[in-house]
Design an enzyme around this catalytic site. Structure first.
Site, short mmCIF file in Angstrom:
data_model
loop_
_atom_site.label_atom_id
_atom_site.label_comp_id
_atom_site.label_asym_id
_atom_site.label_seq_id
_atom_site.Cartn_x
_atom_site.Cartn_y
_atom_site.Cartn_z
N GLU A 220 0.76 -1.28 -0.02
CA GLU A 220 0.09 0.05 0.07
C GLU A 220 0.85 1.21 -0.05
O GLU A 220 0.58 2.14 -0.69
CB GLU A 220 -0.81 0.06 1.23
CG GLU A 220 -0.31 -0.02 2.65
CD GLU A 220 -0.95 0.33 3.60
OE1 GLU A 220 -1.69 1.14 3.74
OE2 GLU A 220 -0.94 -0.53 4.63
N ILE B 172 2.82 -9.72 2.44
CA ILE B 172 2.19 -11.17 2.84
C ILE B 172 1.18 -10.98 3.68
O ILE B 172 0.31 -11.98 3.85
CB ILE B 172 3.61 -11.59 3.68
CG1 ILE B 172 3.59 -10.64 4.78
CG2 ILE B 172 4.56 -11.75 3.12
CD1 ILE B 172 4.58 -11.25 6.03
N ASP B 173 0.60 -9.51 3.90
CA ASP B 173 -0.58 -9.27 4.66
C ASP B 173 -2.11 -9.67 3.89
O ASP B 173 -2.85 -9.51 4.32
CB ASP B 173 -0.91 -8.02 5.06
CG ASP B 173 0.42 -7.86 6.37
OD1 ASP B 173 0.63 -8.85 6.94
OD2 ASP B 173 0.81 -6.79 6.56
N ARG C 212 0.77 -26.56 28.37
CA ARG C 212 0.85 -25.42 28.60
C ARG C 212 0.07 -24.47 27.52
O ARG C 212 -0.18 -25.03 26.53
CB ARG C 212 2.17 -24.81 28.89
CG ARG C 212 3.00 -25.23 27.79
CD ARG C 212 4.42 -24.44 27.54
NE ARG C 212 5.30 -24.71 28.67
CZ ARG C 212 6.49 -25.30 28.69
NH1 ARG C 212 6.97 -25.39 27.68
NH2 ARG C 212 7.20 -25.38 29.81
N GLY D 116 0.47 -9.01 10.89
CA GLY D 116 -0.71 -8.24 10.53
C GLY D 116 -0.94 -7.10 11.02
O GLY D 116 -1.32 -7.09 12.31
N GLN E 275 8.38 -15.42 8.44
CA GLN E 275 7.35 -15.40 7.76
C GLN E 275 7.58 -14.87 5.99
O GLN E 275 6.88 -15.30 5.23
CB GLN E 275 5.90 -14.77 8.17
CG GLN E 275 5.52 -15.40 9.44
CD GLN E 275 4.67 -14.62 10.20
OE1 GLN E 275 3.42 -14.41 10.23
NE2 GLN E 275 5.23 -13.88 11.07
N ARG E 276 8.19 -14.01 6.15
CA ARG E 276 8.81 -13.21 4.77
C ARG E 276 9.83 -14.05 3.94
O ARG E 276 10.05 -13.74 3.02
CB ARG E 276 9.51 -12.04 5.28
CG ARG E 276 8.44 -10.96 5.95
CD ARG E 276 9.26 -9.47 5.72
NE ARG E 276 8.00 -8.49 6.28
CZ ARG E 276 7.21 -7.74 5.71
NH1 ARG E 276 6.94 -8.30 4.55
NH2 ARG E 276 6.60 -7.06 6.33
#
Length: 342
Positions: free
Chosen positions: A103, A127-128, A163, A171, A274-275
């Site tokens: 964006e 990725i979002d 646990r 995000g 994650q990237r």
């Protein structure tokens, strides 16, 4: 025709596939020359270029990251930024820019074209998956796969120790990664930025899971916010687009769960893992198609447009429209997965 290419914002898997698609078709089908700009908008702002031809893009399809480098440089913050970009494009004989980004990066491209007449074509990358004009952005599928695998692995260690494990995923404004990976990974609670969460309700879901003799997994997007609190920030600094640095909601939530339920809780922050790494087959496919269609936009003189995925078709949409608003998780979609909470 000489075409400039840049990749801006956060890196993600599939960027190199776009570059490869642009250059291969541009050279082989149209006889174009290419200039690669280094480190996002810093490249055209400072005239920092790198050779970009067919030998330069050989072997990059499966590679993560970007061979051009990236940054969060905002040239519009520089009072002389537009003039400097114009001058460098002219100096290097660049007739058009293909801008690959999210964006913020594409928002700059939209303004440079709409307000200053600089010919730009956009390719959506994040990725979002939060750009409203396209069904999917490349990089998202890989990020979700990585997060899902992590959740799968965390189930066994959580159950071994009985646990709570809180998994913080990326995000900032939208919860697409949390929603997709949480559902695919069998999480017991999914928290997203679009819906403020009640800590007491989260604790109730956690307690319910323990009653069934299972250890709960809580997936939380970094931008999720509690009903009676504020967004958790890493620090107060801002980047050149005015964004704060997020991180810490997972750790904060784990402490709240532990103090309120008496159950041991731990946090795993997936962060930039994650990237990174090899893009998925889908992301390679989508990114390559975006590259092929982006160079077609240049050939057709369709500047001020962005390529987008609609169903299985690649279409063109106005850059200004594509960057006007974010694509957020709708309440009804979030409610749909709520049956698995607790």
């Amino acid at each position: 025709m000489r075409v400039g290419v840049l990749t801006g914002g956060g890196d993600c898997p599939g960027l190199n596939a776009v570059i490869r698609g642009i250059v291969r078709k541009g050279v082989q089908s149209y006889g174009y020359d290419f200039t690669g700009y280094r480190d996002g908008w810093r490249g055209p702002l400072e005239g920092d270029v790198t050779p970009l031809d067919i030998p330069a893009v050989r072997g990059i399809l499966p590679r993560g990251g970007t061979i051009l480098g990236s940054s969060r440089t905002n040239p519009l913050k520089d009072d002389d930024g537009v003039r400097r970009i114009r001058g460098n494009l002219a100096k290097q004989g660049v007739d058009a820019l293909i801008v690959i980004g999210g964006e913020d990066t594409l928002g700059v491209a939209a303004r440079l074209h709409g307000e200053y007449g600089i010919p730009c074509v956009g390719v959506p990358k994040t990725i979002d998956n939060d750009l409203s004009a396209t069904d999917y952005t490349f990089g998202f599928d890989t990020a979700v796969s990585i997060a899902t695998e992590a959740i799968d692995r965390l189930h066994t260690t959580a159950e071994s120790h009985m646990r709570v494990l809180v998994v913080e995923v990326m995000g900032r404004h939208t919860g697409w990664i949390a929603l997709h990976s949480g559902l695919a990974g069998g999480a017991n609670v999914i928290l997203i930025p679009e819906q403020r969460f009640d800590v007491d309700q989260v604790c109730a879901w956690v307690t319910s899971r323990f009653r069934a003799s299972y250890a709960p997994i809580v997936v939380v997007a970094e931008g999720a916010v509690p009903k009676d609190g504020a967004m958790v920030l890493k620090d107060g600094t801002l980047d050149s687009f005015g964004h704060v640095r997020l991180s810490g909601v997972g750790e904060w939530l784990a402490k709240e769960i532990e103090s309120r339920t008496g159950k041991e809780a731990r946090t795993t922050v997936l962060g930039h893992v994650q990237r990174g790494g090899t893009p998925s087959a889908f992301d390679r496919w989508l990114a390559t198609r975006f590259g092929l269609h982006a160079i077609d936009c240049v050939r057709d003189g369709d500047f001020g447009s962005m390529v987008a995925l609609r169903g299985t078709d690649i279409v063109r949409v106005p850059l200004a429209e594509a960057t006007a608003r974010l694509k957020r998780v709708k309440p009804e979609l979030y409610e749909e997965v709520g049956v698995f909470f607790g």
